[in-house]
Design a protein around this motif. Structure first.
Motif, mmCIF file in Angstrom:
data_model
loop_
_atom_site.group_PDB
_atom_site.id
_atom_site.type_symbol
_atom_site.label_atom_id
_atom_site.label_comp_id
_atom_site.label_asym_id
_atom_site.label_seq_id
_atom_site.Cartn_x
_atom_site.Cartn_y
_atom_site.Cartn_z
ATOM 1 N N TYR A 5 -15.149 35.729 75.259
ATOM 2 C CA TYR A 5 -14.128 36.768 75.133
ATOM 3 C C TYR A 5 -13.033 36.653 76.186
ATOM 4 N N CYS A 6 -13.357 36.232 77.403
ATOM 5 C CA CYS A 6 -12.355 36.248 78.466
ATOM 6 C C CYS A 6 -12.764 35.289 79.577
ATOM 7 N N VAL A 24 -23.184 34.606 87.573
ATOM 8 C CA VAL A 24 -22.663 33.669 86.575
ATOM 9 C C VAL A 24 -23.400 33.844 85.250
ATOM 10 N N ARG A 25 -24.732 33.940 85.293
ATOM 11 C CA ARG A 25 -25.514 34.092 84.062
ATOM 12 C C ARG A 25 -25.197 35.417 83.372
ATOM 13 N N ALA A 29 -23.439 36.110 79.562
ATOM 14 C CA ALA A 29 -24.050 36.991 78.572
ATOM 15 C C ALA A 29 -23.102 38.093 78.127
ATOM 16 N N ALA A 30 -22.161 38.457 79.009
ATOM 17 C CA ALA A 30 -21.184 39.510 78.694
ATOM 18 C C ALA A 30 -19.933 38.970 78.012
ATOM 19 N N PRO A 230 -17.424 39.940 87.048
ATOM 20 C CA PRO A 230 -16.494 39.291 86.111
ATOM 21 C C PRO A 230 -16.399 39.967 84.753
ATOM 22 N N ALA A 231 -17.445 40.667 84.328
ATOM 23 C CA ALA A 231 -17.400 41.358 83.034
ATOM 24 C C ALA A 231 -16.316 42.427 82.991
ATOM 25 N N MET A 232 -15.850 42.880 84.148
ATOM 26 C CA MET A 232 -14.766 43.857 84.180
ATOM 27 C C MET A 232 -13.475 43.306 83.583
ATOM 28 N N THR A 233 -13.357 41.976 83.471
ATOM 29 C CA THR A 233 -12.152 41.407 82.871
ATOM 30 C C THR A 233 -11.996 41.831 81.414
#
Length: 266
Positions: A5-6, A24-25, A29-30, A230-233
């Protein structure tokens, strides 16, 4: 696992210590396809290199010297460049970063009435830009407000176009110069609550935009008290989509293409 996604195009991954590998893992997954891990100095570069080796294709390394710290002596800088030269000679791909100019250090000194010599930092930036331009490497820049113009002068002098102004803050003329150069800017989760940053979401064409966190830097607003991830992106993608009046999926696809174009061979 979520579909890609990003990207997080700017994070200090090595500063997460023992948490870095799990981060990182979790990010993969996100739906975070890749992470551009920037460095602070030679020791930081070596830790970043180890993370990139452990997560090939996902962690994209960037090596440099962060400008918001005292400069080391010439011998230490030569060791950093020699190390980068050896990697390049072996055919390893990487980006240059985080490098730039000491805006916050300089302005704090000026406000306190202390003398500050920016010259050595400008010369070091010249050296990094020349290194990147010779090898057609992407370069991640710390250059905000009026310092964006100084960095643009250096980029234009060396014909370096694969440039990324991370967490950009600057005036309308800097926006025009960045777009004209073909460089890119990235936005962090602060675009969800910071009015200055939100206004910039509409100033750049989608083709010049990237997403980042600058983790582990903490955020406010809806992220108060949360560790930067990083999932906040994904939230940044949604904010960019809203600002440009398009679907999040369309924005995500365009932003991923931008990141791949700039950092795909890092």
């Amino acid at each position: 696992m979520s579909a890609p996604y990003c990207w997080d195009t700017h994070i200090h991954l090595e500063q997460y210590g023992e948490r870095a590998d799990a981060l990182v893992r979790e990010s993969a997954a996100a739906g975070v396809e890749a992470i551009v891990a920037v460095s602070m100095d030679l020791a930081s570069c070596e830790r970043t290199a180890a993370l990139a080796a452990a997560h090939p294709g996902v962690v994209r390394p960037a090596y440099g010297f962060h400008p918001e710290q005292p400069l080391p002596d010439d011998a230490a800088l030569d060791r950093l460049f020699d190390w980068m030269e050896r990697l390049a000679a072996r055919g390893e791909r990487f980006a240059v970063g985080e490098v730039g100019l000491p805006y916050y250090t300089r302005t704090e000194a000026e406000h306190s009435g202390s003398a500050f010599d920016e010259g050595p930092y400008v010369r070091l930036l010249e050296r990094f830009v020349a290194f990147a331009a010779r090898r057609n490497l992407a370069i991640a820049l710390h250059a905000v407000y009026e310092d964006a113009h100084k960095a643009l002068d250096v980029l234009e002098k060396h014909g370096a176009r694969r440039a990324h102004f991370h967490w950009f803050k600057g005036d309308a003329e800097a926006v025009r110069r960045i777009v004209r150069l073909g460089a890119m800017v990235s936005f962090t989760p602060d675009c969800l609550y910071d009015d200055e940053t939100r206004s910039l979401l509409r100033a750049f064409p989608l083709s010049a935009m990237l997403t980042e966190t600058d983790g582990p830097w903490p955020f406010e607003g809806p992220y108060e008290g949360r560790a930067t991830h990083p999932a906040m992106t994904r939230d940044v993608v949604a904010a960019i989509a809203e600002a440009h009046g398009i679907a999040p999926e369309e924005a995500a696809a365009a932003l991923r293409r931008n990141a791949e174009r700039l950092y795909g061979d890092s």
